[in-house]
Write a protein that holds these residues in place. Structure first.
Motif, PDB file in Angstrom:
ATOM      1  N   SER A  82     158.370 -16.780  -5.768  1.00  0.00           N
ATOM      2  CA  SER A  82     158.329 -15.734  -6.871  1.00  0.00           C
ATOM      3  C   SER A  82     156.686 -15.474  -6.809  1.00  0.00           C
ATOM      4  N   GLU A  83     156.147 -14.000  -7.542  1.00  0.00           N
ATOM      5  CA  GLU A  83     154.791 -14.013  -7.722  1.00  0.00           C
ATOM      6  C   GLU A  83     154.417 -15.008  -8.759  1.00  0.00           C
ATOM      7  N   LEU A  84     153.230 -15.865  -8.435  1.00  0.00           N
ATOM      8  CA  LEU A  84     152.685 -16.831  -9.415  1.00  0.00           C
ATOM      9  C   LEU A  84     151.573 -16.098 -10.194  1.00  0.00           C
ATOM     10  N   SER A  85     151.762 -16.364 -11.747  1.00  0.00           N
ATOM     11  CA  SER A  85     150.648 -15.732 -12.507  1.00  0.00           C
ATOM     12  C   SER A  85     149.308 -16.619 -12.192  1.00  0.00           C
ATOM     13  N   PRO A  86     148.190 -15.861 -12.547  1.00  0.00           N
ATOM     14  CA  PRO A  86     146.868 -16.646 -12.312  1.00  0.00           C
ATOM     15  C   PRO A  86     146.764 -17.789 -12.834  1.00  0.00           C
ATOM     16  N   SER A  87     147.328 -18.245 -13.923  1.00  0.00           N
ATOM     17  CA  SER A  87     147.121 -19.536 -14.598  1.00  0.00           C
ATOM     18  C   SER A  87     148.176 -20.412 -14.258  1.00  0.00           C
ATOM     19  N   GLN A  88     149.362 -20.046 -13.470  1.00  0.00           N
ATOM     20  CA  GLN A  88     150.340 -21.072 -12.492  1.00  0.00           C
ATOM     21  C   GLN A  88     149.424 -21.420 -11.575  1.00  0.00           C
ATOM     22  N   ASN A  89     148.712 -20.450 -10.849  1.00  0.00           N
ATOM     23  CA  ASN A  89     148.084 -20.716  -9.615  1.00  0.00           C
ATOM     24  C   ASN A  89     146.902 -21.747  -9.947  1.00  0.00           C
TER      25      ASN A  89
END
Length: 423
Positions: free
Chosen positions: A84-91
């Protein structure tokens, strides 16, 4: 080890199942694996987790992050790809505890598009999508950006801009949009010319790898790139298709759709898909041999609605009939055919079916032309579907009947002849 294997990057795939059937997550990860292989990657391990919702900080839970660290130590992958698309903070959070390059499904699809783009418009659209994806992810990404030395998820027109600041990227986006507007303007002029010439237009649409390009090449005797991989076609190609009556139509091969197509991509490629909106008929190509073909079909119908294409008359063409499953059934309430793109008889039958469907959108005409009106007769042959053409010797005239588009220029000739005959 062959050079081909040597060049492949090792990848670990990570997916989360959210209240879905086992089949759905399995199909989704199979698709992610196919995407990875298309991007010249080799999947060495797949990690999944059942959760009620995505972990806001790290996408997967703490225990699974530790499991992923162990897998990374074991396999030493070049890249870890999230489904799924990761958020900037997850990345950012994942990058602190993992050594490999981290990308998500959106970046992977953008990477494949970057490899596939051939035309100036295609390259600009990929660049725009990459820049718009990067912009909100710049802050605090120093660690990740320093690792981007090439490989899956880093290719394409946007890669040289990765370490520029936000303002530069915004300027870059504005410039790419300006260039795209110029390209779109030229294409609009071309489309306007086609509309004035009153050419019937067909667009081939469908899920990626359904066999659109193969069918396109067999129908139009064209040379669109065809290969058994996802997103083999990116740039639309238009060719003439000669129907059994001798009537010519224009047919366009388009980029394949996919589940969870990134919204950035839909927005950026909308102008390419506008080509489809101009069509008089859609041929929806479905890989009937795929175990998840029903979901693929529904995904495309959903995108039809999102892209405001669901008003266009369409016919479903189930392809790869030689490998269909025993329980194959077509979706109800639709016009459809089951074919093999490699069977010449099926191709001829499909051309006939296309012509029949096209005639449903046309109007019947009858006209009598004198023997010295050869150029006008030739015009009717080019711009209408001729069903009857008889030469009456004693009168030295042609009796002509068939079907034409409602706003065809030849309607003027028919009215003119009618007035002459009435007088």
């Amino acid at each position: 080890m062959t050079d081909q294997n040597f060049n492949k990057e090792k990848a670990i795939l990570v997916g989360v199942q959210l209240n879905q059937t086992d089949n759905h997550i399995q199909q989704s990860l199979q698709e992610l694996q196919a995407l990875t292989e298309t991007a010249k990657g080799e999947v060495v391990s797949i990690l999944t987790q059942n959760r009620d919702r995505i972990h806001s900080g790290t996408y997967i839970g703490k225990g699974k992050v530790e499991e992923l660290q162990a897998l990374e130590e074991e396999h030493e992958p070049d890249v870890i790809i999230f489904n799924s698309e990761l958020s900037p903070s997850q990345n950012r959070n994942l990058s602190k505890v993992l050594s490999a390059r981290i990308i998500d499904r959106t970046q992977l699809i953008l990477d494949i598009f970057a490899q596939r783009a051939r035309s100036r418009e295609g390259k600009l659209q990929v660049q725009l999508a990459q820049l718009e994806y990067m912009l909100p992810r710049l802050g605090g990404q120093g660690i990740e950006l320093s690792r981007l030395g090439g490989g899956i998820g880093t290719r394409g027109p946007g890669e040289t801009k990765l370490e520029t600041d936000r303002r530069h990227i915004r300027n870059e986006i504005a410039e790419v949009k300006r260039q795209l507007n110029q390209v779109v303007k030229h294409r609009d002029q071309y489309r306007e010319r086609r509309r004035k010439n009153n050419v019937f237009q067909i667009a081939l649409v469908g899920y990626t790898n359904a066999g659109k390009s193969t069918l396109f090449n067999r129908l139009a005797e064209a040379d669109s790139f065809e290969e058994d991989q996802l997103f083999a076609t990116l740039d639309p190609m238009t060719r003439k298709l000669l129907l059994p009556s001798g009537y010519s139509v224009l047919m366009t091969d388009t980029v394949g759709f996919i589940q969870d197509l990134p919204t950035t991509l839909i927005a950026s490629f909308r102008s390419t898909l506008e080509e489809v909106n101009e069509a008089d008929m859609l041929l929806h190509i479905v890989d009937a041999s795929h175990p998840d073909y029903v979901e693929h079909e529904k995904t495309v119908h959903k995108l039809f609605a999102e892209l405001k294409m669901d008003h266009i008359p369409n016919m479903t063409v189930y392809n790869k009939k030689d490998n269909v499953w025993d329980e194959f059934t077509a979706l109800p309430d639709q016009q459809w055919m089951l074919i093999s793109a490699f069977d010449p008889n099926d191709i001829e039958a499909l051309k006939n079916k296309i012509e029949e469907s096209m005639i449903d959108q046309m109007i019947l005409f009858e006209i009598v032309l004198s023997s010295n009106e050869g150029s006008l007769l030739a015009k009717f042959k080019r711009e209408a579907v001729i069903k009857e053409l008889t030469f009456i010797e004693e009168k030295e005239e042609y009796k002509l009947s068939g079907y034409m588009l409602k706003d065809s220029p030849i309607t003027g000739y028919i009215k003119e002849h009618k007035n002459l005959n009435d007088n």
